[in-house]
Scaffold this active site. Structure first.
Site, PDB file in Angstrom:
ATOM      1  N   ASP A  80       0.827  -1.222   0.000  1.00 57.98           N
ATOM      2  CA  ASP A  80       0.000   0.000   0.000  1.00 57.98           C
ATOM      3  C   ASP A  80       0.851   1.259   0.000  1.00 57.98           C
ATOM      4  O   ASP A  80       2.066   1.218   0.223  1.00 57.98           O
ATOM      5  CB  ASP A  80      -0.930   0.008   1.221  1.00 57.98           C
ATOM      6  CG  ASP A  80      -0.164   0.033   2.535  1.00 57.98           C
ATOM      7  OD1 ASP A  80       0.917  -0.595   2.620  1.00 57.98           O
ATOM      8  OD2 ASP A  80      -0.622   0.706   3.487  1.00 57.98           O
ATOM      9  N   GLU A 175       0.304  -1.415   5.446  1.00 59.65           N
ATOM     10  CA  GLU A 175       1.352  -1.018   6.399  1.00 59.65           C
ATOM     11  C   GLU A 175       1.150   0.417   6.861  1.00 59.65           C
ATOM     12  O   GLU A 175       1.372   0.757   8.019  1.00 59.65           O
ATOM     13  CB  GLU A 175       2.726  -1.174   5.739  1.00 59.65           C
ATOM     14  CG  GLU A 175       3.902  -1.021   6.713  1.00 59.65           C
ATOM     15  CD  GLU A 175       4.413   0.399   6.836  1.00 59.65           C
ATOM     16  OE1 GLU A 175       5.229   0.649   7.741  1.00 59.65           O
ATOM     17  OE2 GLU A 175       3.991   1.274   6.047  1.00 59.65           O
TER      18      GLU A 175
HETATM   19 ZN   LIG Z   1       6.870   2.109   3.929  1.00 55.36          ZN
END
Ligand SMILES: [Zn+2]
Length: 408
Positions: A80, A175
């Protein structure tokens, strides 16, 4: 164009922006699209065991090709991009052999990438910079990391003479909103040591991060008609500010750096009768961390003594811990990373992370997991850039780590 850059460009074109509001895992459905593309590409390389689960975690491994007893190692990167800036319509371009002059990203917006604004850019003079068109982030965080791991995997598959133990590859979703290790089925990554490829510019490596706790302070006021409240009203908003004023100002993010910890008020809300404060507590060292948590409790007790028992109620929860606690138990994981960099002609820059990292939770799952540079800077903004040469070095470092474990 070099294959590693073609890869990066291919991956950043898929908008995988995470949002805080997302109610699904992964936050962006496009993480499935990127995940599937990676599975397909791994299979094309001959890594048939590649697969993606129902939350967009991608797993695969390259079996060992040596008889020696080599510990399995894993490399992680995330799919992401940050919520802070759009990841749609990313339009990267390469500024070859950069001469150090201002790079106009977007004339309309007046977006300029310059040394005067970002002095550390000076280190990239003479290199090939990959920049945005000023309308989005670049997404090199962490798609540069993904591309480096993929390119290293391809190298291994094409060079059967390259001796290696079992190499695991794992790509994680979400993340940037703190969820990538939340749902990770770590049993699918049976490695002894791990590395996240999610650091910054050339040479950066992290073996430690903050210990982090969140304190929630509830303020119970007394609301009475202001015309009749002499000696009776307890305005929760005023009490909350009093609490905040008791935190040491010198120990706030704006006044600290390096190994210094801090108290950081991240939220305040309320009315006359009820208020709530959220405080982030950060410290690298165990005793300092415990002391800071105790201090917030002491302020609570001190103010309750003054305003009345039960006025302030404080709850403190651990959020994440310093990975050094686990990483330091396995010196080889540090030694091989540092050696691998030197072999690639890269001078290691060891930096304590003033924040969290996936490697922290992974380390506490039993797999010590430092974080290595992937060659980008100015993450989460339209000024994000990465350096072709740094990406190539990062890929070399991955291969060197694998080589060193196989040799030891
Ligand atoms: Zn990163």
């Amino acid at each position: 164009m070099k294959p590693i850059i073609e890869r990066l460009f291919r991956y950043v074109k898929i908008d995988t922006q995470s949002t805080w509001e997302a109610e699904t895992v992964p936050a962006s459905a496009n993480e499935f699209v990127l995940g599937q593309l990676l599975v397909d590409e791994l299979k094309e390389m001959g890594i048939d065991n590649a697969w993606m689960d129902d939350k967009a975690y991608v797993f695969s491994h390259i079996p060992a090709n040596t008889e020696k007893d080599v510990p399995p190692i894993a490399f992680f990167a995330h799919l992401d991009t940050a919520p802070d800036e759009t990841g749609a319509n990313v339009n990267p371009r390469i500024v070859e052999n950069w001469d150090g002059s201002d790079i106009v990203l977007n004339e309309q917006k007046g977006a300029v990438l310059s040394i005067s604004k970002f002095p550390y850019l000076e280190a990239s003079i003479g290199k090939d910079l990959i920049v945005t068109d000023g309308n989005s982030l670049l997404g090199a965080d962490d798609k540069a990391g993904v591309a480096e791991i993929m390119e290293a995997a391809k190298y291994i598959m094409e060079h059967p003479e390259f001796q290696h133990g079992e190499v695991h590859i794992c790509f994680t979703p979400d993340e940037e909103i703190g969820n990538s290790t939340e749902y990770i089925p770590i049993e699918n990554v049976p490695a002894k040591y791990g590395y996240t490829m999610d650091g910054g510019e050339l040479g950066e490596i992290n073996f430690e991060n903050f210990n982090a706790a969140t304190a929630t302070v509830k303020v119970n006021g007394v609301a009475i008609h202001p015309g009749e409240s002499k000696g009776k009203m307890k305005n929760a908003i005023m009490l909350a500010t009093d609490f905040i004023n008791h935190l040491p100002w010198r120990e706030s993010p704006v006044n600290t750096e390096g190994y210094e910890g801090f108290y950081h008020v991240t939220n305040i809300s309320g009315s006359v009768d009820q208020a709530e404060i959220t405080i982030a507590i950060r410290d690298f060292f165990e005793d300092g961390y415990e002391y800071r948590k105790k201090r917030v409790q002491e302020i609570t007790e001190h103010l309750n003594g003054y305003y009345g028992e039960g006025t302030f109620e404080t709850e403190i929860e651990d959020y994440y811990l310093n990975m050094a606690i686990e990483v330091d138990k396995c010196p080889v994981v540090k030694e091989n990373a540092l050696k691998a960099m030197k072999m690639a002609g890269v001078e290691p820059i060891v930096i304590p992370i003033r924040g969290g990292t996936d490697g922290s939770s992974i380390s506490f799952m039993g797999m010590p997991c430092p974080n290595i540079f992937m060659g980008s800077a100015n993450s989460h903004s339209i000024y994000e850039y990465c350096t072709v040469q740094s990406m190539e070095k990062a890929m070399e470092v991955i291969l060197n780590i694998i080589r060193l474990f196989a040799e030891s």
